[in-house]
Design a protein around this motif. Structure first.
Motif, PDB file in Angstrom:
ATOM      1  N   ASP A  68      52.863  41.587  64.345  1.00 55.82           N
ATOM      2  CA  ASP A  68      52.197  41.394  63.061  1.00 55.82           C
ATOM      3  C   ASP A  68      52.268  42.573  62.427  1.00 55.82           C
ATOM      4  N   GLN A  99      51.091  43.324  59.116  1.00 54.27           N
ATOM      5  CA  GLN A  99      50.194  43.255  57.942  1.00 54.27           C
ATOM      6  C   GLN A  99      49.570  44.280  57.439  1.00 54.27           C
ATOM      7  N   ASP A 133      51.060  40.203  53.737  1.00 55.84           N
ATOM      8  CA  ASP A 133      50.856  39.048  54.512  1.00 55.84           C
ATOM      9  C   ASP A 133      50.902  39.301  55.743  1.00 55.84           C
ATOM     10  N   SER A 134      50.630  38.408  56.682  1.00 54.08           N
ATOM     11  CA  SER A 134      50.742  38.223  58.161  1.00 54.08           C
ATOM     12  C   SER A 134      51.935  37.875  58.694  1.00 54.08           C
TER      13      SER A 134
END
Length: 360
Positions: free
Chosen positions: A304, A306, A313-314
């Motif tokens: 991830d 982000q 966004d993740s």
């Protein structure tokens, strides 16, 4: 006659003061550190037991590489087809004398994977029918994960999980969510293999060993991956400083054709074999070897991302990461060009759309 040379002789007290003065002097913090984004929950671990989930072509190849490189003394081969896992484990165990006397256990229900330090997930659905893309098998693999992941995490709560099952980026997102795992301990080898293909293709053109080429592919481990030409170097020399319009603009030497070759590298193998296994096995073993080493290694892994490179966004995608025994300790933000940055965001959008289609 010998000429006597004068020497400065320090008293024990002077030596003590000199040592205290110089040992306490800390080097100034480098501005390079700004590109290193630490994983806050990261902790170092010791690796001794590894479980490979899936005894198919990829899982067996990974098991072979881990054993041949002496990266574990206790390997568990886990497959719902226990007889297959048992046969593969026995085949390896019979040659244990050539594998550092490693212990290899078969497993069908996951019980023998208990307290693993590393769990490598290769089990998943293979593409079939009209849609033979990585994303085509996504939903079937998610269903497999829903059943397998909670048990694997419960048995090895402190393990680092490496996701190989395709589509690797989206499956890592699913694994993290289903297993409620921190992103530094659950990741995919992602674009590390794409980066190896990238370096190999550049090396072939320059007639150099691939190990002497430095370069990264980032983003999706798939068709929207982004070769970072602006950072490619050979023997410490940036290629963009030597080649006019490198893989962009007029591109008189047609370096951009390598982009397509990177994307289609796996397909070229699978077209004849029906699958790929050795390159990904070596890629996975390289990551595990970095985890077993002292200070780790920088490789392009997917987790991830982000908050990095303006990604709001993740979403799981690949960027250069420092991987050590506890997983990913830092992520590096490359100095991308505007074009590369836009391509990375486009890749993130494709992956985000795929992630949003998953039904948990």
């Amino acid at each position: 006659m010998f000429k006597m040379q004068s020497r400065l002789i320090l008293s024990p007290v002077s030596c003590l003061r000199w040592n205290q003065k110089h040992s306490s002097t800390k080097p100034a913090k480098s501005s390079f550190a700004e590109s290193m984004k630490p994983m806050e929950e990261f902790k170092r671990n010791r690796i001794s037991k590894i479980s490979v989930v899936g005894a198919g072509q990829v899982g067996t190849a990974i098991s072979a590489m881990l054993l041949l490189r002496n990266l574990t003394k206790h390997l568990v081969i886990l497959d719902v087809n226990y007889e297959l896992a048992k046969a593969e484990a026995l085949d390896f165990q019979q040659a244990s004398a050539f594998l550092g006397d490693a212990r290899i256990d078969p497993c069908g229900d996951g019980s023998h994977s208990k307290d693993s330090d590393v769990v490598i997930m290769t089990a998943g659905a293979r593409p079939s029918g009209k849609d033979r893309s990585r994303l085509g098998a996504m939903h079937k693999t998610v269903e497999i994960f829903k059943e397998a992941v909670p048990k694997l995490v419960d048995l090895s709560p402190k393990a680092t999980f490496i996701v190989i099952a395709n589509p690797a980026d989206v499956m890592t997102f699913a694994f993290q969510r289903i297993g409620n795992l921190p992103k530094h301990r659950c990741f995919t080898t992602g674009c590390h293999l794409d980066s190896a293909r990238f370096r190999n293709l550049i090396a072939a053109r320059l007639k150099l060993p691939a190990s002497q080429i430095q370069g990264f592919v980032i983003g999706e481990h798939g068709t929207s991956c982004v070769p970072v030409w602006s950072c490619v170097s050979a023997g410490g020399i940036l290629l963009k400083d030597m080649v006019q319009d490198l893989a962009c603009g007029d591109d008189p030497e047609n370096w951009s054709e390598i982009n397509e070759q990177v994307i289609k590298g796996g397909l070229a193998v699978a077209k004849t074999k029906g699958y790929t296994n050795w390159a990904i096995a070596l890629t996975c073993a390289d990551v595990v070897e970095a985890m077993c080493g002292g200070r780790g290694k920088i490789v392009t892994l997917g987790t991830d991302m982000q908050g990095l490179h303006g990604i709001e966004d993740s979403v799981v995608l690949s960027l250069p990461c420092l991987v050590t025994s506890g997983g990913i300790s830092h992520v590096f933000e490359l100095p991308l060009t505007d074009v590369e940055e836009k391509k990375l965001h486009a890749s993130a959008e494709i992956l985000l759309e795929a992630q949003c289609s998953i039904k948990f």
